[in-house]
Design an enzyme around this catalytic site. Structure first.
Site, mmCIF file in Angstrom:
data_model
loop_
_atom_site.group_PDB
_atom_site.id
_atom_site.type_symbol
_atom_site.label_atom_id
_atom_site.label_comp_id
_atom_site.label_asym_id
_atom_site.label_seq_id
_atom_site.Cartn_x
_atom_site.Cartn_y
_atom_site.Cartn_z
ATOM 1 N N ASP A 204 -4.860 -4.619 6.424
ATOM 2 C CA ASP A 204 -5.503 -4.545 7.727
ATOM 3 C C ASP A 204 -7.024 -4.560 7.645
ATOM 4 O O ASP A 204 -7.695 -4.978 8.562
ATOM 5 C CB ASP A 204 -5.016 -3.325 8.513
ATOM 6 C CG ASP A 204 -5.124 -2.037 7.705
ATOM 7 O OD1 ASP A 204 -5.669 -2.084 6.585
ATOM 8 O OD2 ASP A 204 -4.652 -0.997 8.193
ATOM 9 N N SER B 79 -10.624 25.826 5.557
ATOM 10 C CA SER B 79 -10.604 26.193 6.953
ATOM 11 C C SER B 79 -9.835 27.501 7.076
ATOM 12 O O SER B 79 -9.216 27.964 6.111
ATOM 13 C CB SER B 79 -9.934 25.105 7.791
ATOM 14 O OG SER B 79 -8.585 24.980 7.386
ATOM 15 N N ARG C 268 -14.723 22.225 2.659
ATOM 16 C CA ARG C 268 -13.395 21.843 2.205
ATOM 17 C C ARG C 268 -12.399 22.981 2.295
ATOM 18 O O ARG C 268 -11.495 23.108 1.494
ATOM 19 C CB ARG C 268 -13.467 21.258 0.788
ATOM 20 C CG ARG C 268 -14.162 19.897 0.855
ATOM 21 C CD ARG C 268 -14.591 19.299 -0.453
ATOM 22 N NE ARG C 268 -13.562 19.300 -1.454
ATOM 23 C CZ ARG C 268 -13.709 19.909 -2.626
ATOM 24 N NH1 ARG C 268 -14.796 20.577 -2.901
ATOM 25 N NH2 ARG C 268 -12.762 19.830 -3.525
ATOM 26 N N ASP D 110 -9.334 -6.461 2.733
ATOM 27 C CA ASP D 110 -8.027 -7.024 2.374
ATOM 28 C C ASP D 110 -7.981 -8.538 2.595
ATOM 29 O O ASP D 110 -7.066 -9.206 2.112
ATOM 30 C CB ASP D 110 -6.915 -6.416 3.244
ATOM 31 C CG ASP D 110 -6.567 -5.001 2.811
ATOM 32 O OD1 ASP D 110 -6.818 -4.674 1.637
ATOM 33 O OD2 ASP D 110 -6.067 -4.237 3.657
ATOM 34 N N GLU E 42 -2.274 18.187 8.053
ATOM 35 C CA GLU E 42 -1.872 19.101 6.985
ATOM 36 C C GLU E 42 -1.649 20.503 7.564
ATOM 37 O O GLU E 42 -0.653 21.164 7.262
ATOM 38 C CB GLU E 42 -2.949 19.183 5.889
ATOM 39 C CG GLU E 42 -3.036 17.951 5.015
ATOM 40 C CD GLU E 42 -3.923 16.866 5.611
ATOM 41 O OE1 GLU E 42 -4.407 17.045 6.753
ATOM 42 O OE2 GLU E 42 -4.105 15.829 4.961
ATOM 43 N N PHE F 274 -12.219 23.135 9.607
ATOM 44 C CA PHE F 274 -12.368 22.417 8.331
ATOM 45 C C PHE F 274 -13.644 21.588 8.370
ATOM 46 O O PHE F 274 -13.986 21.002 9.391
ATOM 47 C CB PHE F 274 -11.160 21.502 8.123
ATOM 48 C CG PHE F 274 -11.256 20.648 6.894
ATOM 49 C CD1 PHE F 274 -10.893 21.172 5.664
ATOM 50 C CD2 PHE F 274 -11.730 19.341 6.969
ATOM 51 C CE1 PHE F 274 -10.991 20.385 4.527
ATOM 52 C CE2 PHE F 274 -11.829 18.557 5.825
ATOM 53 C CZ PHE F 274 -11.458 19.091 4.605
ATOM 54 N N SER F 275 -14.380 21.555 7.295
ATOM 55 C CA SER F 275 -15.497 20.614 7.217
ATOM 56 C C SER F 275 -15.487 19.963 5.839
ATOM 57 O O SER F 275 -15.024 20.569 4.872
ATOM 58 C CB SER F 275 -16.821 21.316 7.470
ATOM 59 O OG SER F 275 -17.295 21.872 6.263
ATOM 60 N N HIS G 234 -17.809 19.527 4.016
ATOM 61 C CA HIS G 234 -18.701 20.220 3.093
ATOM 62 C C HIS G 234 -18.017 21.435 2.470
ATOM 63 O O HIS G 234 -17.975 21.587 1.250
ATOM 64 C CB HIS G 234 -19.978 20.632 3.835
ATOM 65 C CG HIS G 234 -20.948 21.341 2.948
ATOM 66 N ND1 HIS G 234 -21.639 20.708 1.948
ATOM 67 C CD2 HIS G 234 -21.306 22.650 2.900
ATOM 68 C CE1 HIS G 234 -22.389 21.583 1.308
ATOM 69 N NE2 HIS G 234 -22.219 22.788 1.887
ATOM 70 N N ASP H 265 0.856 -1.189 0.000
ATOM 71 C CA ASP H 265 0.000 0.000 0.000
ATOM 72 C C ASP H 265 0.881 1.225 0.000
ATOM 73 O O ASP H 265 1.929 1.229 0.636
ATOM 74 C CB ASP H 265 -0.842 0.016 1.282
ATOM 75 C CG ASP H 265 -2.114 -0.775 1.110
ATOM 76 O OD1 ASP H 265 -2.661 -0.764 -0.008
ATOM 77 O OD2 ASP H 265 -2.548 -1.401 2.091
#
Lengths: 691, 537
Positions: free
Chosen positions: A527, A393, A391, A531, A358, A386-387, A389, A317
């Site tokens: 995990d 902040s 996107r 998978d 981030e 941030f939400s 909806h 991954d």
């Protein structure tokens, strides 16, 4: 991070050493010894020479010095004991761990309920009587009675009993964190668990039996090697049985000397039989599992580790294995006419209150690049979190709107405020995406100041590891849900051989099957529940302990640290186990040359004095020569125990080179070492005993 | 063997089709390993029965101008087994015992068929190593027919014509009575017979059973230095070609070349050893009025070099034809042919059998080498597991076990010892060589042993049968197991089984297996004799 591994158990722990000494004798029991046929033959040989020694004592007129038959017998017994000791000491560490695991595996009272509801009436039963499918309620400060899956609620669980990691983890219903392990402890909240393992079959039980070596079956490769060793042993038995008629004939026709005695023949047989590898073979496998366990990896079968050594494709991954889990701010790119400082301040303001990884990484980046900027928000700030909806902040400071967010969200925002998009902005956004990064736009009121480039950060050293893997012929394949552009950039940066972008978890199964159809052995980590089929299909499936129950059941190796990078360690240990077996086999067989040069002149010199020329080691006397060979053969076993336990070190180089390297060390070394060793022992014997 | 361009040879093609019709086989119908092995065994059993009948009954049959009686039952058993197993151990003297019918219809026919059998099994083994996920190894009857018609018969025809041109005889005449030049020598009987036709396949098929007792030392079998060198080449040609066949069929010529290199290197080492030891001569003759090479037991026509080259070639392959008395070589030089036999007849080896035994050695070498690089070992992409180990070990160790057991018995029993003419270390060599030669289907002998002794006739027959068919069936089983497997694509992590290092390793494994098995015997035989010769007692 406060990581507490399992207490290190050293092989030199006096408790383990003394237990191993006792076990070495206990394993002399025929019913146990017969599992190692070569050493069983040596044990029979020891009995024969001991009989010959006793007969010599009793008859009063022995054909050869009783000191000789006695010493040969002693060293033959020691050979068997050293072999048993090697196996016992490798099991010792596992047993010590199993004991500590067992202590944590307490009988607890479980609250069994009929329906998955926190208010349902409960019935208290012993954890031993819980069956698959039962529902139990586990309250704060209680031990989870059995392996299972959380069906309702969420709780903090301390899994130190299994993983050695004392920081509690969240276990909750639904999603990829629903699996709980018996004997771990709920620290906070209550959960309802559906039991998934019957008593005695739980994860901890399987782990105990694996580390203890109790359920250890010989792996296919061990069986094949054992066939070779037994065949060689049988051949050497015949060689020795044939030597008897040869000496009968030779002494007859020359009128000198006597047929070889049973002690000499047995000594020669034991020296020729591949005792070194046969003695260490069980220890190599058990120690390999133990090395894995010390890295917090539990293999559920020896076969899985061996298969790991053969893997030629690693399916990895992207997130969590190749890159760190989260993207980080990498650079701030101002729009035309905007100063770098202006952009930095705005980006900082919009991120100071942002708790997402981030956001934090933007603060880190700005702080590093502009040391003078204050990292404290003014008191009149209104935080805009941030939400999913919006996107975006940011923060309002004194009516000024500082924002950062997805490009389309920010563009919509500034357009709504009457601003315009700077003409160079679309180009910057495109370039960032093309490099495999994610662009965030930064705005102040209606003005777009520039972009922040977020990037996947490779795990340190991952590129070098892939490089090493390529050198030994293992192909790395990255799989990610990211778009092809991002995937391409990361793949190039990490140096993987192949990648699949925009892939769904279900694609893993297909990719594994395709590779297997071409004859490749595939390893993967996983995990999630989705998978599980791929984990089961893979030749080596490594499940994260933090994963779901279905994933853990489908896998054949479980990583207690839930670190997907461990796959590389597992491959390495698998290879080391095979290399140790091969190298010691070569060493063992190569040793025979010197032993022949010690024993054959000793046996035949009486009949043909000219054969004294074959005594190239110039050994003292026939008796000291034979004894020296026997002693060397015995002593080499304990001398090589450390190598068997730590394994021949894996070196990342092409097969051809690695072969030459090991052949020189163990093949050539195996020819030369015994000449030196036998000569030294012979000098000692001749000096001390004058036999 | 992947498809003979049959249309190019219309005559052979039509013969081939008639043969299939006669034995009732469909050439496209392939067999699994059991079917292939069963067909091979049945065919050889029939061959054995037919040959036994001819040997026992030759006194009543035609083409018997000298009126030889039938073979005794033990001798017939030994001889029939000997020719069917491609051993050609000869406990009889051809010109004094065997009728022309026996020689041509009995022995020479088996020279062809035993060679074809060996090559067929080798081809089936190669198919097993190179095919993927199938249980079919080919059709034994087709392989046998094609090998005989397309390879053995044409080559034998050409070689026979060449030999006749050099003076090898080919007739069915009664023996000739000739007056010797020296009147005192009286009348001498000169044996005749269809020699060239038998001589050619004797070499090509690595059979080695001579028409005459003196074998290739006889001027009618090997008249000139030119025939000597051509015969040496003929012994080698098919056995040396098989590694290349293997490389082609495996789609990787390097794999075949590596095995060929192993054979060539050991061959050269052995030649250097035998030439240097033999040309050193015998110190017991020093000071005597003798000049030149030590030539006792050699044909003066050929001299030392070509004689020892022939001795080496015939023992490196499992041919067993001789132009020199190996018994007369100096002790260490005599040890070389003995060692080449003890190594398992793989340095070129018998046609087919040498090659498939070499494959067994390669598998053992790959197994240990593969482990040393940290992978489950694989050869040509086939994973080597317990079954492969078992069958390769059976193949390699069967002759060794036979030698150790039977020679051991011979050395301590009256019946075994009574046949030894030269007691001492040399007598030990004779017994070991005899069983080594029979167990590995070579057929040459260290003379000085009464091979016609009933103990050696019967035990030898048993040894030859086991030494031939147990490895052959084991290798077919191995091929069956490999054919079913997937092929792992090679990569940088795969052991390069064509590299010089692997060649060296394989040589090492071969020498170590042989050396460790026979070190005591060689020490108490030729090496002890050598030290006696140089005066070490």
């Amino acid at each position: 991070m406060a990581r507490k591994k399992f207490t290190k158990v050293s092989s030199l722990d006096p408790a383990i050493l003394s237990a191993a000494c006792v076990d070495a004798f206990r394993k002399l029991d025929f019913r146990v010894q017969v599992h190692n046929p070569v050493m069983f033959a040596v044990e029979l040989g020891s009995i024969i020479t001991t009989g010959s020694f006793l007969w010599g004592l009793a008859s009063g007129a022995p054909a050869e010095p009783v000191a000789f038959t006695g010493l040969v017998s002693v060293w033959l017994w020691l050979t068997v004991l050293f072999s048993n000791f090697a196996e016992a000491i490798s099991e010792g560490r596992g047993k010590a761990r199993a004991t500590s695991l067992r202590q944590s595996q307490a009988q607890v009272t479980a609250h069994r309920i009929a329906t998955p509801s926190f208010t349902a009436p409960s019935e208290d039963v012993g954890s031993g009587s819980l069956m698959k499918g039962d529902l139990v309620l586990v309250k704060t400060e209680e031990l989870i009675p059995a392996d299972g899956e959380v069906v309702a609620g969420a709780a903090l669980v301390n899994e130190a009993a299994v993983t050695g990691e004392s920081a509690p983890v969240v276990r909750e219903a639904g999603g990829d964190r629903s699996a709980v392990t018996g004997s771990t402890k709920v620290i906070a909240n209550e959960i309802i668990v559906r039991v998934t393992a019957s008593p005695g079959e739980g994860f901890l039980d399987r782990m105990i039996s694996m580390v203890e070596g109790a359920r250890r079956r010989k792996t296919p490769n061990e069986i094949a090697l054992e066939i070779l060793l037994v065949a060689l042993t049988g051949l050497f038995l015949l060689v020795v049985l044939n030597l008897y008629p040869v000496t009968v004939y030779s002494s007859d026709v020359t009128g000198r000397g006597a047929p070889a005695s049973v002690t000499v023949l047995t000594a020669l047989f034991v020296c020729l039989a591949p005792t070194t590898i046969a003695a260490l073979l069980p220890a190599i496998g058990i120690a390999g599992m133990d090395r894995l366990f010390r890295r917090n990896v539990v293999a559920l079968s020896g076969r899985a580790i061996e298969a790991a050594g053969d893997v030629n494709v690693l399916l990895l991954d992207k997130t969590g294995t190749i890159t760190l889990g989260n993207r980080k701010a990498f650079a701030c790119i101002p729009a035309a006419g905007v100063s770098a400082e202006d952009l930095a301040i705005t980006a900082l303001h919009s991120s100071l209150a942002d708790e997402t990884p981030e956001g934090k990484s933007i603060v880190e980046l700005v702080a590093k690049e502009h040391e003078s900027i204050s990292l404290v928000l003014p008191p009149d700030s209104t935080i805009i979190p941030f939400s999913a909806h919006s996107r975006l902040s940011g923060v309002d400071i004194g009516g000024v709107r500082y924002r950062k967010g997805a490009p389309d969200a920010i563009i919509a925002l500034v357009s709504g405020l009457g601003g315009i998009v700077p003409p160079d902005m679309p180009g910057i956004v495109e370039r960032i995406a093309g490099d495999g990064g994610t662009p965030l736009l930064v705005s102040r009121d209606e003005k777009i100041l520039g972009a922040v480039q977020l990037k996947d950060i490779l795990k340190p050293g991952i590129r070098e590891r892939f490089f090493d893997l390529r050198k030994v012929g293992i192909r790395t394949v990255m799989i990610t849900g990211d778009n092809i552009l991002t995937a391409t950039a990361i793949a190039a940066e990490a140096g993987v051989d192949d990648f699949y972008g925009e892939a769904k978890p279900e694609d893993k199964l297909r990719i594994i099957r395709e590779n297997q159809a071409k004859g490749y052995m595939v390893a993967m980590t996983g995990d999630g529940t989705n998978d599980a089929p791929a984990l089961a299909q893979a030749d080596v499936g490594v499940a994260m302990n933090s994963g779901t129950q279905p994933a853990r059941e489908a896998a054949n190796i479980i990583d207690l640290d839930s670190d997907p990078t461990k796959l590389l360690d597992i491959v390495q240990i698998g290879k080391e186990i095979l290399m140790t077996r091969g190298s010691l086999t070569t060493f063992s067989i190569a040793n025979d040359i010197a032993k022949y040069f010690a024993i054959i002149p000793a046996v035949l010199m009486v009949m043909y004095p000219g054969l004294g020329a074959l005594n190239i080691m110039n050994l003292g006397s026939p008796y000291s020569a034979i004894l020296a060979a026997v002693i060397f053969n015995a002593l080499i076993i304990p001398l090589l125990i450390p190598l068997a336990l730590t394994g021949v070190k894996f070196r990342p180089m092409p097969a051809g080179q690695l072969f030459t390297y090991n052949l020189v060390i163990f093949g050539l070394g195996g020819v030369i070492a015994p000449f030196i060793g036998i000569k030294l022992i012979d000098m000692l014997i001749s000096g001390v005993f004058l036999v | 063997m992947t498809g003979v361009p049959a249309t190019r040879f219309r005559i052979i093609d039509s013969v081939e089709k008639k043969i299939y019709r006669f034995i009732g086989t469909d050439p496209s119908d392939e067999q699994d390993w059991r079917g292939y092995a069963m067909a091979m065994l049945i065919f050889n059993a029939i061959g054995l029965a037919v040959l036994l009948f001819i040997l026992l009954a030759q006194g009543w049959l035609f083409l018997n101008p000298e009126n030889f009686p039938g073979f005794s039952p033990q001798l017939a058993f030994n001889t029939a087994v000997s020719f069917v197993t491609n051993t050609n151990w000869q406990a009889y003297s051809g010109e004094a015992t065997a009728s022309y019918l026996t020689q041509t219809a009995g022995l020479a026919v088996q020279n062809f068929l035993s060679a074809a059998t060996g090559i067929s099994v080798a081809i089936a083994v190669i198919r097993g190593m190179t095919r993927v996920e199938t249980d079919r190894l080919g059709n034994f009857w087709v392989d046998l027919t094609r090998i005989t018609l397309y390879v053995l018969v044409p080559l034998a025809l050409i070689l026979a014509i060449f030999l006749i041109s050099q003076g090898v005889i080919q007739n069915y005449d009664p023996y000739v009575a000739a007056q010797a030049l020296d009147p005192a020598a009286g009348v001498q009987t000169i044996p005749m017979g269809p020699v060239a036709s038998q001589e050619s396949i004797k070499e090509l098929g690595t059979n080695g059973g001579g028409f005459f007792n003196a074998n290739s030392a006889h001027p009618f079998e090997n008249p000139t230095p030119l025939t000597n060198i051509v015969e040496i080449a003929a012994i080698l040609v098919i056995a040396a070609a098989l590694p290349f066949t293997f490389g082609r069929m495996a789609g990787d010529r390097r794999q075949g070349f590596a095995l060929y290199a192993v054979m060539v290197i050991i061959f050269i080492l052995a030649f250097a050893a035998i030439y240097s030891t033999e040309s050193a001569g015998n110190p017991l003759l020093d000071g005597k009025d003798i000049s030149g090479d030590y030539l006792e037991g050699k044909e003066v026509r050929f001299g030392l070099g070509p004689s020892v080259l022939f001795a080496m070639t015939t023992t490196a392959t499992s041919c067993g034809a001789v132009n020199t008395m190996h018994d007369s070589l100096t002790p260490l030089a005599g040890m070389i042919p003995m060692t080449l036999i003890f190594l398992g007849e793989i340095i070129f080896g018998g046609v087919g059998s040498g090659f498939y035994t070499m494959i067994a050695f390669a598998l053992i070498a790959v197994f240990i080498a593969g482990l040393m690089i940290g992978r489950t070992p694989e050869y040509l992409g086939k994973k080597l597991e317990a079954r492969e180990m078992k069958f390769s070990l059976v193949t390699i160790l069967t002759p060794n076990v036979l030698i150790l057991v039977f020679a051991g018995i011979a050395l301590v029993t009256e019946i075994g010892l009574s046949a030894i003419f030269n007691p001492g270390a040399h007598g030990l060599s004779e017994v070991m060589y005899a069983f080594g030669s029979m167990a590995n289907n070579n057929g040459s002998a260290f003379a000085g042993l009464n091979a016609a002794d009933p103990f050696y006739l019967v035990s030898g027959g048993i040894v030859m049968l086991i030494g031939r068919f147990v490895p052959a069936v084991a290798m077919l089983a191995l091929a069956g197991s490999c054919a079913k497997k997937k092929t792992v694509p090679p990569g940088i992590g795969t052991l390069p089984t064509y590299s010089p290092m692997f060649v060296i390793w394989l040589i090492g494994v071969i020498i170590i297996v042989g050396g460790l098995t026979f070190f005591p015997i060689l020490a108490a035989g030729p090496v002890a004799e050598y030290f006696i010769m140089i005066g070490g007692g």
